[in-house]
Design an enzyme around this catalytic site. Sequence first.
Site, PDB file in Angstrom:
ATOM      1  CG  LEU A 107      -0.204   7.420   7.145  1.00  0.00           C
ATOM      2  CD1 LEU A 107      -0.561   6.667   8.429  1.00  0.00           C
ATOM      3  CD2 LEU A 107       0.384   8.777   7.489  1.00  0.00           C
TER       4      LEU A 107
ATOM      5  N   GLY B  36       0.821  -1.214   0.000  1.00  0.00           N
ATOM      6  CA  GLY B  36       0.000   0.000   0.000  1.00  0.00           C
ATOM      7  C   GLY B  36       0.849   1.255   0.000  1.00  0.00           C
TER       8      GLY B  36
ATOM      9  CE  LYS C 290      -4.689  -1.072  11.010  1.00  0.00           C
ATOM     10  NZ  LYS C 290      -3.597  -1.017  10.022  1.00  0.00           N
TER      11      LYS C 290
ATOM     12  CE1 TYR D 224      -8.502   0.106  14.722  1.00  0.00           C
ATOM     13  CE2 TYR D 224      -9.365   2.346  14.894  1.00  0.00           C
ATOM     14  CZ  TYR D 224      -8.974   1.254  14.118  1.00  0.00           C
ATOM     15  OH  TYR D 224      -9.036   1.324  12.751  1.00  0.00           O
TER      16      TYR D 224
ATOM     17  N   GLY E   5       1.547   3.318  -2.391  1.00  0.00           N
ATOM     18  CA  GLY E   5       1.269   4.309  -3.442  1.00  0.00           C
ATOM     19  C   GLY E   5       0.436   5.484  -2.978  1.00  0.00           C
ATOM     20  CB  THR E   6      -2.422   6.187  -1.324  1.00  0.00           C
ATOM     21  OG1 THR E   6      -2.681   5.104  -0.419  1.00  0.00           O
ATOM     22  CG2 THR E   6      -2.849   5.784  -2.733  1.00  0.00           C
TER      23      THR E   6
END
Length: 277
Positions: A21, A16, A163, A148, A18-19
Site C-alpha cells: 500500500l 515502508g 493500531k 480492529y 517500497g512495497t
Amino acid sequence: MFSDNLLNGKNILITGGGTGLGKQMAETFLKLGATVSIVSRHEEHLIGAKNHFSKMGYHIEAEKCDVRNPEELKSAIDAIEKKTGSINVLVNNAAGNFISKTEDLSPKAFDTVIGIVLNGSSYASLEMGKRWIKNSIKGTILSIVATYAWTGSGYVVPSAIAKAGVLALTRSLAAEWGHYGIRTVAIAPGAFRTEGAWSRLLPGEEYEKEIIDGNPERRLGTKEEVANIGAFLISDLASYINGDVITADGGQSLYGASFFNMMEKLPDDLWKMMRQR
Ligand code: HXC
Ligand code: NAP
C-alpha cells in the site's frame, strides 16, 4: 476527481513506501505532483521502488532506516531534507504483523510489532512535529491503521494494540497540534492483497475466499482505493479534517458486527413466513 497538480508543493515521506500500500500511495502521490521519499529496512525494497518509479519517469529519495530506532529515523530525515527541502507530509505506513495464537507469543514478539507500528509511528510523528513547530510548517500526518483499532481482534493482538495506539496518537495530536496548523488523520483499510500482509496473515488461498465471503461487497479492496483516500486526506481539499479516520473496508467491519446481518442467508419462504407471522 483530482486535478493533476493536486499535490504540488507536498513533500511527502512514506515509511515502508517500497512495497504494498505504501508503494501504491507513492505512485498516486507522484502522479498528482508531489515530491516523494521513502524509508524502510531492506535495500531491495528501496532500490526496487526507486527503479520502478524511475522507469515511470519519477525520481524518489529512498533511505534505509528502521523506524524502531529514533536516531536512524532522524539521520534518514536529515538526509532526505538535505536533498528535497522540508518534508511537509508524513505517512506512517510501515508495519509488522503476523497471525499467531496469543499464548504462543514471546514478549519479544509483542515488542517487535508494537515497536514497529506504535513506537515507529510515534517517533516519526515526534521528529516531524518538532521540525514543523520550530519552522512554522503546517504539516500533515497520515497514519494507516486497521478497523480492529476499535474492535480489537484475536490472533493479531500486538497489531491490534499498536493500531489502537496509533489511532489515539492521531486523535491526541489533532487536539494538541491543531493550533500550529498541523493536521493528523488516518485511514483504516479492510483487506487488501499485498505480499507483506498475505504471506504473514493467511495460511492458504481458501482463507482469501473466507475474507471475500465475509465482506458485503464480496471483494477485496484495490490498492488504488486506499491511495486515493490518502491523496484526498493529505491534500488541501481536506484542510478542515483533523483527528479523523476514514474506513475503507467495503463495510466488512460493520457486517461482522451486527447481529441480524446473518439473515442475508434466509430463504424467501422464511421471509414470507416471518411477514405472515
Ligand atoms: C509467532 C513470531 C512470528 C510468527 C516472528 N515472531 N514471527 N512469533 N509467530 N509468525 C517472533 C519471533 O519468534 C521473535 O521472538 C520476534 O517475533 C521477532 O521476530 P524477528 O523475525 O526477529 O523480527 P524482525 O526481523 O524484526 O521482523 C519483524 C516481523 C516480520 C514483524 C516479525 O514479519 C516483518 O519484517 N514484517 C514486516 C512486514 C509486515 O509484517 N507486513 C504485514 C503488514 S499487514 P523470539 O522471542 O522468538 O525471539 C498489517 C495489516 C493487517 O499490518 C490488517 C489486515 C486486515
Ligand atoms: P507491507 O507491504 O508488508 O508493508 C509494510 C512495510 O513496512 C514494508 O515496506 C516494510 O519494508 C516496512 N517496514 C516494516 N518494518 C519496518 C521497520 N522496522 N522500519 C521501517 N520500515 C519497516 O504490507 P501492506 O499490506 O502494504 O501494509 C501497509 C500498511 O497498511 C500497514 O500499516 C498495514 O498495517 C496497513 N494495513 C494493511 C492491510 C492489508 O490488508 N494489506 C489492512 C489494514 C491495514 P522493509 O521490509 O523494507 O522494512
